[in-house]
Design a protein around this motif. Structure first.
Motif, PDB file in Angstrom:
ATOM      1  N   THR A 270       0.833  -1.205   0.000  1.00 31.38           N
ATOM      2  CA  THR A 270       0.000   0.000   0.000  1.00 31.38           C
ATOM      3  C   THR A 270       0.862   1.247   0.000  1.00 31.38           C
ATOM      4  OG1 THR A 270      -1.763  -1.179   1.151  1.00 31.38           O
ATOM      5  CG2 THR A 270      -1.836   1.226   1.224  1.00 31.38           C
ATOM      6  N   LEU A 271       1.875   1.286   0.847  1.00 30.60           N
ATOM      7  CA  LEU A 271       2.795   2.428   0.891  1.00 30.60           C
ATOM      8  C   LEU A 271       3.498   2.599  -0.453  1.00 30.60           C
ATOM      9  CD1 LEU A 271       4.331   4.699   2.372  1.00 30.60           C
ATOM     10  CD2 LEU A 271       5.976   2.947   3.101  1.00 30.60           C
TER      11      LEU A 271
ATOM     12  N   HIS B  62       2.557   1.610  -3.538  1.00 28.96           N
ATOM     13  CA  HIS B  62       1.648   2.072  -4.581  1.00 28.96           C
ATOM     14  C   HIS B  62       1.185   3.507  -4.337  1.00 28.96           C
ATOM     15  CE1 HIS B  62       0.600  -2.259  -6.046  1.00 28.96           C
ATOM     16  NE2 HIS B  62       1.790  -1.858  -6.415  1.00 28.96           N
ATOM     17  N   GLU B  63       0.995   3.882  -3.073  1.00 27.01           N
ATOM     18  CA  GLU B  63       0.628   5.274  -2.771  1.00 27.01           C
ATOM     19  C   GLU B  63       1.761   6.222  -3.136  1.00 27.01           C
ATOM     20  OE1 GLU B  63      -0.527   5.437   1.341  1.00 27.01           O
ATOM     21  OE2 GLU B  63      -2.495   4.525   0.939  1.00 27.01           O
ATOM     22  N   THR B  64       2.992   5.832  -2.834  1.00 24.10           N
ATOM     23  CA  THR B  64       4.150   6.675  -3.140  1.00 24.10           C
ATOM     24  C   THR B  64       4.355   6.787  -4.645  1.00 24.10           C
ATOM     25  OG1 THR B  64       5.168   5.955  -1.067  1.00 24.10           O
ATOM     26  CG2 THR B  64       6.599   7.062  -2.654  1.00 24.10           C
TER      27      THR B  64
ATOM     28  N   GLY C  86       2.007   6.364  -6.894  1.00 23.79           N
ATOM     29  CA  GLY C  86       0.827   6.934  -7.523  1.00 23.79           C
ATOM     30  C   GLY C  86       0.217   6.022  -8.570  1.00 23.79           C
TER      31      GLY C  86
ATOM     32  N   GLU D 183      -0.289   1.392  -9.510  1.00 26.84           N
ATOM     33  CA  GLU D 183      -0.020   0.005  -9.130  1.00 26.84           C
ATOM     34  C   GLU D 183       0.954  -0.621 -10.115  1.00 26.84           C
ATOM     35  OE1 GLU D 183      -3.285  -2.449  -8.097  1.00 26.84           O
ATOM     36  OE2 GLU D 183      -4.173  -0.923  -6.803  1.00 26.84           O
TER      37      GLU D 183
END
Length: 153
Positions: free
Chosen positions: A82-83, A85-87, A89, A91
């Motif tokens: 999750t971290l 993919h969030e970083t 932006g 997948e």
């Protein structure tokens, strides 16, 4: 079609250009960074960029010769998915079991740009625009995540 020498020269010219473009960009921790040969500080764990006449690829590669350790590292990345993919932006694709160009086993987390041709100078801006934000994001992710891998060294 390019001769082997011409292809090597064009490939080197692209990576030199990319390196010069990225040179003034500091790391997430404000340090100067060799973006092309990014040092994760963990043996057998690499951030790799590749480009050929069909596509470009940026990846986190785990190529530890011990399958159990490689699996342990991959599981640690799963915990941080999750971290990551969030970083980033976006997948990325996750392959726990793959083979490198020499046929050796590795685990890989990556994304690709296709079509893209490193031998076509007109594609270089597209390639740089693909690699730059992803390498910067990987560096930002790694600034936070690297400490969770220290115990696995």
């Amino acid at each position: 079609m390019y001769s082997k020498a011409e292809a090597t020269q064009l490939r080197q010219a692209f990576w030199t250009t990319f390196g010069q473009y990225m040179a003034p960009v500091p790391s997430a921790e404000g340090e100067t960074t060799n973006w092309i040969n990014y040092k994760t500080g963990i043996k057998h764990l690499y951030f790799r960029m590749q480009a050929d006449n069909r596509q470009a690829k940026i990846a986190i590669e785990l190529n530890h010769p011990d399958a159990g350790i490689r699996e342990l590292f991959f599981e640690q990345f799963r915990e941080l998915k999750t971290l990551l993919h969030e970083t980033l932006g976006e997948e990325w694709i996750w392959e726990e079991e793959a083979l490198d160009a020499q046929g050796l086993p590795l685990s890989c987390i990556y994304t690709e740009l296709s079509p893209a041709n490193v031998f076509n100078r007109d594609d270089w801006p597209k390639l740089i625009s693909f690699f730059k934000p992803r390498m910067v994001a990987l560096d930002a992710f790694w600034a936070d995540a690297q400490y969770t891998f220290e115990a696995l060294k």
